[in-house]
Design a protein around this motif. Structure first.
Motif, PDB file in Angstrom:
ATOM      1  N   HIS A  26      -0.693  -1.661  11.989  1.00  0.00           N
ATOM      2  CA  HIS A  26      -0.551  -0.805  10.789  1.00  0.00           C
ATOM      3  C   HIS A  26      -0.960   0.713  11.302  1.00  0.00           C
ATOM      4  CE1 HIS A  26      -0.056  -4.082   8.092  1.00  0.00           C
ATOM      5  NE2 HIS A  26      -1.303  -4.570   8.680  1.00  0.00           N
ATOM      6  N   GLY A  27      -1.181   0.796  12.553  1.00  0.00           N
ATOM      7  CA  GLY A  27      -1.067   2.339  13.100  1.00  0.00           C
ATOM      8  C   GLY A  27      -2.437   2.873  13.169  1.00  0.00           C
ATOM      9  N   VAL A  28      -2.967   3.176  11.919  1.00  0.00           N
ATOM     10  CA  VAL A  28      -4.356   4.216  11.932  1.00  0.00           C
ATOM     11  C   VAL A  28      -5.082   3.774  10.719  1.00  0.00           C
ATOM     12  CG1 VAL A  28      -2.562   5.841  10.739  1.00  0.00           C
ATOM     13  CG2 VAL A  28      -4.834   6.438  11.956  1.00  0.00           C
ATOM     14  N   LEU A  29      -6.162   3.927  10.830  1.00  0.00           N
ATOM     15  CA  LEU A  29      -7.194   3.765   9.569  1.00  0.00           C
ATOM     16  C   LEU A  29      -8.294   4.746   9.658  1.00  0.00           C
ATOM     17  CD1 LEU A  29      -7.532  -0.220   9.698  1.00  0.00           C
ATOM     18  CD2 LEU A  29      -6.343   1.147   8.010  1.00  0.00           C
ATOM     19  N   THR A  30      -8.861   5.040   8.485  1.00  0.00           N
ATOM     20  CA  THR A  30      -9.998   6.195   8.608  1.00  0.00           C
ATOM     21  C   THR A  30     -11.351   5.374   8.769  1.00  0.00           C
ATOM     22  OG1 THR A  30     -10.511   6.388   6.427  1.00  0.00           O
ATOM     23  CG2 THR A  30      -8.828   7.828   7.241  1.00  0.00           C
ATOM     24  N   GLY A 117      -1.943   6.160   2.813  1.00  0.00           N
ATOM     25  CA  GLY A 117      -2.067   5.828   1.492  1.00  0.00           C
ATOM     26  C   GLY A 117      -1.568   4.328   1.374  1.00  0.00           C
ATOM     27  N   VAL A 118      -0.809   4.005   2.181  1.00  0.00           N
ATOM     28  CA  VAL A 118      -0.365   2.591   2.069  1.00  0.00           C
ATOM     29  C   VAL A 118      -1.433   1.531   2.578  1.00  0.00           C
ATOM     30  CG1 VAL A 118       1.254   0.596   3.155  1.00  0.00           C
ATOM     31  CG2 VAL A 118       2.151   2.774   2.556  1.00  0.00           C
ATOM     32  N   ASN A 119      -1.976   2.226   3.669  1.00  0.00           N
ATOM     33  CA  ASN A 119      -3.329   1.442   4.384  1.00  0.00           C
ATOM     34  C   ASN A 119      -4.325   1.463   3.381  1.00  0.00           C
ATOM     35  OD1 ASN A 119      -1.451   0.790   6.543  1.00  0.00           O
ATOM     36  ND2 ASN A 119      -2.590   2.203   7.813  1.00  0.00           N
ATOM     37  N   PHE A 122      -4.126  -1.645   0.913  1.00  0.00           N
ATOM     38  CA  PHE A 122      -4.578  -2.751   1.320  1.00  0.00           C
ATOM     39  C   PHE A 122      -5.903  -3.069   1.662  1.00  0.00           C
ATOM     40  CE2 PHE A 122       0.000  -3.084   1.878  1.00  0.00           C
ATOM     41  CZ  PHE A 122       0.321  -4.585   1.333  1.00  0.00           C
ATOM     42  N   THR A 123      -6.399  -1.763   2.232  1.00  0.00           N
ATOM     43  CA  THR A 123      -8.124  -1.864   2.572  1.00  0.00           C
ATOM     44  C   THR A 123      -8.783  -2.002   1.320  1.00  0.00           C
ATOM     45  OG1 THR A 123      -8.068   0.490   3.009  1.00  0.00           O
ATOM     46  CG2 THR A 123      -7.752  -0.938   4.753  1.00  0.00           C
ATOM     47  N   ASP A 124      -8.419  -1.491   0.243  1.00  0.00           N
ATOM     48  CA  ASP A 124      -9.015  -1.547  -1.172  1.00  0.00           C
ATOM     49  C   ASP A 124      -8.899  -3.061  -1.357  1.00  0.00           C
ATOM     50  OD1 ASP A 124      -9.749   1.185  -1.279  1.00  0.00           O
ATOM     51  OD2 ASP A 124      -7.867   1.788  -2.733  1.00  0.00           O
ATOM     52  N   LEU A 125      -7.976  -3.774  -1.421  1.00  0.00           N
ATOM     53  CA  LEU A 125      -8.005  -5.143  -1.499  1.00  0.00           C
ATOM     54  C   LEU A 125      -8.846  -5.613  -0.494  1.00  0.00           C
ATOM     55  CD1 LEU A 125      -3.993  -5.955  -2.133  1.00  0.00           C
ATOM     56  CD2 LEU A 125      -6.030  -5.609  -4.020  1.00  0.00           C
ATOM     57  N   ALA A 126      -8.930  -5.594   0.512  1.00  0.00           N
ATOM     58  CA  ALA A 126     -10.005  -6.229   1.591  1.00  0.00           C
ATOM     59  C   ALA A 126     -11.149  -5.835   1.238  1.00  0.00           C
ATOM     60  CB  ALA A 126      -9.552  -5.885   2.759  1.00  0.00           C
ATOM     61  N   GLY A 127     -11.615  -4.704   0.713  1.00  0.00           N
ATOM     62  CA  GLY A 127     -13.044  -4.220   0.430  1.00  0.00           C
ATOM     63  C   GLY A 127     -13.344  -4.946  -1.037  1.00  0.00           C
ATOM     64  N   HIS A 128     -12.287  -5.192  -1.775  1.00  0.00           N
ATOM     65  CA  HIS A 128     -12.619  -6.135  -2.879  1.00  0.00           C
ATOM     66  C   HIS A 128     -13.113  -7.369  -2.961  1.00  0.00           C
ATOM     67  CE1 HIS A 128     -12.508  -6.567  -7.481  1.00  0.00           C
ATOM     68  NE2 HIS A 128     -12.102  -7.934  -7.171  1.00  0.00           N
ATOM     69  N   ALA A 129     -12.265  -7.914  -1.962  1.00  0.00           N
ATOM     70  CA  ALA A 129     -12.479  -9.498  -1.160  1.00  0.00           C
ATOM     71  C   ALA A 129     -13.757  -9.508  -0.788  1.00  0.00           C
ATOM     72  CB  ALA A 129     -11.339  -9.926  -0.517  1.00  0.00           C
ATOM     73  N   ARG A 130     -14.234  -8.457  -0.038  1.00  0.00           N
ATOM     74  CA  ARG A 130     -15.492  -8.555   0.778  1.00  0.00           C
ATOM     75  C   ARG A 130     -16.675  -8.710  -0.057  1.00  0.00           C
ATOM     76  NH1 ARG A 130     -19.174  -5.017   2.445  1.00  0.00           N
ATOM     77  NH2 ARG A 130     -17.724  -3.388   1.405  1.00  0.00           N
ATOM     78  N   SER A 131     -16.434  -8.209  -1.438  1.00  0.00           N
ATOM     79  CA  SER A 131     -17.621  -7.951  -2.315  1.00  0.00           C
ATOM     80  C   SER A 131     -17.404  -8.821  -3.502  1.00  0.00           C
ATOM     81  CB  SER A 131     -18.075  -6.543  -2.746  1.00  0.00           C
ATOM     82  OG  SER A 131     -16.821  -6.024  -3.213  1.00  0.00           O
ATOM     83  N   SER A 136      -9.384 -12.902  -1.947  1.00  0.00           N
ATOM     84  CA  SER A 136      -8.893 -12.868  -0.595  1.00  0.00           C
ATOM     85  C   SER A 136      -7.668 -12.067  -0.429  1.00  0.00           C
ATOM     86  CB  SER A 136      -9.174 -14.392   0.129  1.00  0.00           C
ATOM     87  OG  SER A 136      -8.172 -14.953  -0.103  1.00  0.00           O
ATOM     88  N   LEU A 137      -7.662 -11.373   0.597  1.00  0.00           N
ATOM     89  CA  LEU A 137      -6.335 -10.817   1.031  1.00  0.00           C
ATOM     90  C   LEU A 137      -5.868 -11.615   2.118  1.00  0.00           C
ATOM     91  CD1 LEU A 137      -4.038  -8.542   0.824  1.00  0.00           C
ATOM     92  CD2 LEU A 137      -5.688  -7.365   2.663  1.00  0.00           C
ATOM     93  N   ASP A 138      -4.594 -12.485   1.756  1.00  0.00           N
ATOM     94  CA  ASP A 138      -4.498 -13.548   2.774  1.00  0.00           C
ATOM     95  C   ASP A 138      -3.256 -13.162   3.545  1.00  0.00           C
ATOM     96  OD1 ASP A 138      -6.246 -15.466   1.725  1.00  0.00           O
ATOM     97  OD2 ASP A 138      -4.834 -16.146   0.045  1.00  0.00           O
ATOM     98  N   ALA A 139      -2.573 -11.972   3.352  1.00  0.00           N
ATOM     99  CA  ALA A 139      -1.575 -11.606   4.179  1.00  0.00           C
ATOM    100  C   ALA A 139      -1.415 -10.108   3.994  1.00  0.00           C
ATOM    101  CB  ALA A 139      -0.230 -12.135   3.835  1.00  0.00           C
ATOM    102  N   TRP A 140      -1.040  -9.446   4.910  1.00  0.00           N
ATOM    103  CA  TRP A 140      -0.857  -8.095   5.137  1.00  0.00           C
ATOM    104  C   TRP A 140       0.203  -7.695   6.143  1.00  0.00           C
ATOM    105  CZ3 TRP A 140      -4.824  -3.822   6.511  1.00  0.00           C
ATOM    106  CH2 TRP A 140      -4.223  -2.428   6.213  1.00  0.00           C
TER     107      TRP A 140
END
Length: 279
Positions: A26-30, A117-119, A122-131, A136-140
């Motif tokens: 996915h290239g780049v993440l902050t 923005g796209v990332n 999906f990272t918001d979903l992953a963060g929600h799943a973590r807590s 779970s985010l099963d595919a991205w």
């Protein structure tokens, strides 16, 4: 060990491998996106990012703000990181200039804001799943993964896989699970620059895909403002889509896992992501 890939593999955690895979795909993440998705705190995240940077698995840059100051650090994969992920997946090694080309693409390219923005979605979903246990985010999948011949086809026949070329170009494909219910979905991330008619026209490809596969997954329009969402809803009310469509906006920073999705076929009432129709 003379092989640098073998040398670093023993120092990686499962979380490290997840992060490297995301950067490769996915290239780049902050730093904030990474911390939210994978770590219990920003400080813990930053310490681990420094270690991975020192191992030359990732590198970082920091864009300047037009009005002064700078953005948070942005992370991209280094060549050793790309080779490590390719080896772990049993794939051919990436070309020698892979990491440099990708780094230049994101540091100098005009696509950075859209990709972040796209990332973020999906990272918001992953963060929600973590807590939130039970989620779970099963595919991205990235946009490029969605365009591969045979994407979404359930077949072991290589002829079938090569023959089918998806007509859709979503910004991402995901699978979200909550309390045992899994919803596959396509993401259309809107920045407000395209005419709304262009967004609606994209649904033709999703309709063709659904007919080809015999399966229907919701198309999510993640819009930048409530006003643009309302305007899109008016068009879709006049031109009812064949495939399930849900709209949401990110103006109030609500989690995309929550009750933020209005469904075209259900009077625009709001539902949770896990409640969206799929078959």
């Amino acid at each position: 060990m003379d092989d640098p890939v073998l040398r670093v593999q023993v120092r990686l955690t499962e979380r490290d491998r997840t992060l490297l895979g995301w950067l490769y795909d996915h290239g780049v993440l902050t730093s904030f996106q990474i911390a939210n998705a994978l770590f219990p705190s920003l400080d813990f995240c930053q310490r681990r990012l420094r270690t991975l940077t020192e191992l030359r698995l990732i590198t970082r840059f920091r864009p300047n703000r037009p009005d002064g100051g700078s953005y948070p650090y942005h992370y991209v994969i280094e060549q050793l990181g790309a080779e490590t992920i390719a080896a772990a997946r049993g794939e051919r090694p990436p070309r020698r200039e892979h990491a440099r080309t990708e780094r230049r693409r994101w540091t100098a390219g005009h696509l950075l804001a859209h990709r972040l923005g796209v990332n973020q979605f999906f990272t918001d979903l992953a963060g929600h799943a973590r807590s939130h246990p039970g989620t779970s985010l099963d595919a991205w999948w990235s946009e490029s993964a969605c365009r591969r011949p045979g994407a979404f086809v359930r077949s072991d026949d290589p002829v079938v896989l090569r023959a089918y070329q998806p007509r859709v170009r979503p910004d991402g494909y995901g699978e979200w699970t909550e309390d045992g219910v899994t919803v596959p979905f396509f993401l259309e991330y809107d920045t407000g620059t395209e005419p709304l008619g262009t967004l609606v026209d994209k649904l033709d490809g999703y309709t063709a895909l659904a007919r080809h596969l015999g399966r229907v997954w919701p198309v999510l329009f993640w819009l930048h403002s409530p006003a643009r969402e309302r305007n899109l809803q008016r068009i879709l009310t006049d031109q009812p889509p064949i495939v399930p469509v849900a709209t949401g906006h990110r103006a109030d920073s609500s989690s995309p896992a929550g009750e933020v999705w209005a469904i075209a076929q259900a009077g625009w009432y709001r539902y949770r992501l896990a409640e969206l129709p799929a078959s």
